[in-house]
Enzyme design. Structure first.
Site, PDB file in Angstrom:
ATOM      1  N   GLY A   1       0.955  -1.194   0.426  1.00 12.17           N
ATOM      2  CA  GLY A   1       0.191   0.051  -0.150  1.00 12.17           C
ATOM      3  C   GLY A   1       0.736   1.441   0.128  1.00 12.17           C
ATOM      4  O   GLY A   1       0.857   2.614   0.355  1.00 12.17           O
ATOM      5  N   GLY A   2       1.800   1.188  -0.295  1.00 12.66           N
ATOM      6  CA  GLY A   2       3.050   2.150  -0.388  1.00 12.66           C
ATOM      7  C   GLY A   2       4.001   2.470   1.244  1.00 12.66           C
ATOM      8  O   GLY A   2       3.857   4.033   1.185  1.00 12.66           O
TER       9      GLY A   2
ATOM     10  N   ARG B   1      -4.004 -12.666  -4.242  1.00 13.51           N
ATOM     11  CA  ARG B   1      -5.745 -12.449  -3.555  1.00 13.51           C
ATOM     12  C   ARG B   1      -6.277 -11.495  -4.730  1.00 13.51           C
ATOM     13  O   ARG B   1      -5.426 -11.213  -5.816  1.00 13.51           O
ATOM     14  CB  ARG B   1      -5.652 -11.243  -2.847  1.00 13.51           C
TER      15      ARG B   1
ATOM     16  N   VAL C   1      -8.856  -5.045  -6.866  1.00 11.70           N
ATOM     17  CA  VAL C   1      -9.270  -3.805  -7.140  1.00 11.70           C
ATOM     18  C   VAL C   1      -9.530  -4.048  -8.671  1.00 11.70           C
ATOM     19  O   VAL C   1     -10.612  -3.892  -8.898  1.00 11.70           O
ATOM     20  CB  VAL C   1      -8.899  -2.974  -6.744  1.00 11.70           C
TER      21      VAL C   1
END
Length: 448
Positions: free
Chosen positions: A164-165, A291, A294
């Protein structure tokens, strides 16, 4: 076959999974926090269970509450969606220990790919090219300086358990190294509970290209082509498209074949994404997401393959519905992430949605759990919708996307729709000429 799936997530992805289940004749269980009692997926699911107060740690990350919800509703499987517990190996193990099916890869594969150092070493052995960098974790200045001297500046320091950065530092020269190494380790410890970091060559103008794969428990694995996710702000994706404007059919087949074979050799089962940096015709592995992504809808739009459906079938022990030679790519698709934020400063804008109207027409898809009257809570990720459009060509896709953005109405809150409209008007974007640093410069020009 699986009969009842508990969806351990919220928002648009929970609704997406619910729809796939119902099309397969599978019942669903929605779990929700008190803040999400009126959520759309809660309204539509066969059963719903409140698992805690608004804070994620007390609800969507509350493993005992989720397992209890599955047991009392008679669910026989759990789909984690993305985020939250989707890449938590411990959760996958607990699900299995309770006799439930985890709709995802094995805990061992989640754990292997969740540690960025181990993942890099694993895929390198499997024949996937990696970014030049440290062979393992870095804990001291002496080793860090030696690695940096070998690969050359600039470099990027990354948290091994990161995502996530978060837990990243770019180092331009040796003078900055010591301070930024310590800063990155401190950030990694605070964010992930693990201060292990590693160093990679920092590429100057790369694109972020990822390949979608799906494997089953019978030794089969296929790829569904690539997605270009280079439009990012602070390492967070804003817009994705498939195929990439810079990848041709030959390269797609070659690299896709490499990753599919590697994952088959690994025995990987379920959906996954191999992420690369791409520069000057070369691919460099950066991480694997074990997973659903998005941005999976753009792949579905150009292949016609329902990735969630395949996840469920594979988890139930069935073979993939497709072989590699059955996969076909049609046209072009783009996904715009619509966030409840100021379009250029990204200040969050939760609140009541007073009017809501989604665009329609040929090849226009909107994945969202929002409706008129819905109150967007301030506790979770700000993404409220994904607008996905496809066309026969990229140019046709852009024209359709421009029209769809103009039709989209979300009143009562501020959204990032104007940002996407500004991108549609930009010549660089229209030409597909951008890299992972491009959007930051674009936004700087907009806010100065």
């Amino acid at each position: 076959m699986i009969k009842k799936v508990l969806i351990a997530n919220r928002g648009e992805i929970a609704l997406r999974i619910h729809r796939a289940c119902h099309e397969m004749g599978i019942e669903t269980v929605a779990v929700h926090s008190t803040a999400d009692a009126d959520a759309m997926h809660v309204r539509l699911a066969n059963d719903s269970v409140c698992i805690g107060p608004p804070a994620s740690v007390d609800s969507y990350l509350n493993i005992p509450a989720i397992i209890s919800a599955a047991e009392i509703t008679g669910a026989d499987a759990i789909h984690p969606g993305y985020g939250f517990l989707s890449e938590n190996a411990h959760f996958a193990e607990i699900v299995a220990d309770h006799g439930l099916t985890f709709i995802g890869p094995t805990a061992d594969h989640i754990r292997t790919m969740g540690d960025k150092i181990t993942a890099k070493e694993t895929v390198k052995k499997l024949g996937i090219p990696v970014v030049p960098g440290s062979a393992g974790g870095i804990t001291d200045d002496v080793t860090a300086k030696k690695v940096c001297a070998e690969i050359g500046y600039p470099v990027i320091i990354k948290a091994s358990a990161g995502g996530g950065g978060r837990g990243m530092q770019i180092v331009q020269n040796a003078d900055e190294l010591s301070v930024k190494l310590q800063t990155c380790r401190t950030e990694a410890k605070a964010s992930f509970g693990d201060d292990a970091v590693y160093i990679e060559k920092f590429l100057l103008k790369p694109r972020h290209i990822e390949f979608q794969i799906i494997g089953d428990n019978h030794g089969n694995c296929i790829h569904l082509g690539e997605r270009d996710c280079s439009l990012q702000r602070r390492h967070q994706k804003i817009l994705e498209e498939a195929p990439s404007p810079v990848i041709n059919d030959e390269t797609r087949a070659r690299v896709g074949g490499i990753v599919a074979k590697a994952m088959a050799d690994l025995g990987y089962s379920g959906a996954g994404t191999i992420e690369f940096l791409y520069e000057d015709g070369e691919f460099y592995f950066i991480e694997m997401n074990t997973r659903l992504q998005v941005e999976h809808p753009v792949t579905e739009m150009i292949t016609g393959i329902d990735i969630v459906r395949e996840q469920i079938r594979v988890a139930a022990g069935e073979k993939l519905s497709y072989t590699q030679d059955m996969v076909r790519f049609f046209g072009h698709a783009i996904e715009c992430r619509v966030n409840a934020e100021h379009p250029f400063t990204f200040v969050p804008s939760p609140g009541n949605v007073t009017q809501y109207h989604v665009p329609g027409g040929l090849n226009v898809r909107c994945d969202s759990a929002v409706y008129a009257g819905y109150k967007i809570p301030p506790y979770y990720d700000s993404m409220v919708a994904k607008l996905i459009v496809s066309g026969y060509t990229r140019e046709g896709c852009l024209l359709r996307l421009r029209r769809s953005l103009a039709e989209y109405v979300i009143d009562g809150i501020t959204t990032t729709i104007p940002l996407h409209q500004a991108l549609m008007d930009n010549e660089d974007f229209q030409a597909g000429d951008y890299d992972i640093h491009w959007l930051e410069k674009f936004l700087k020009d907009k806010t100065e």
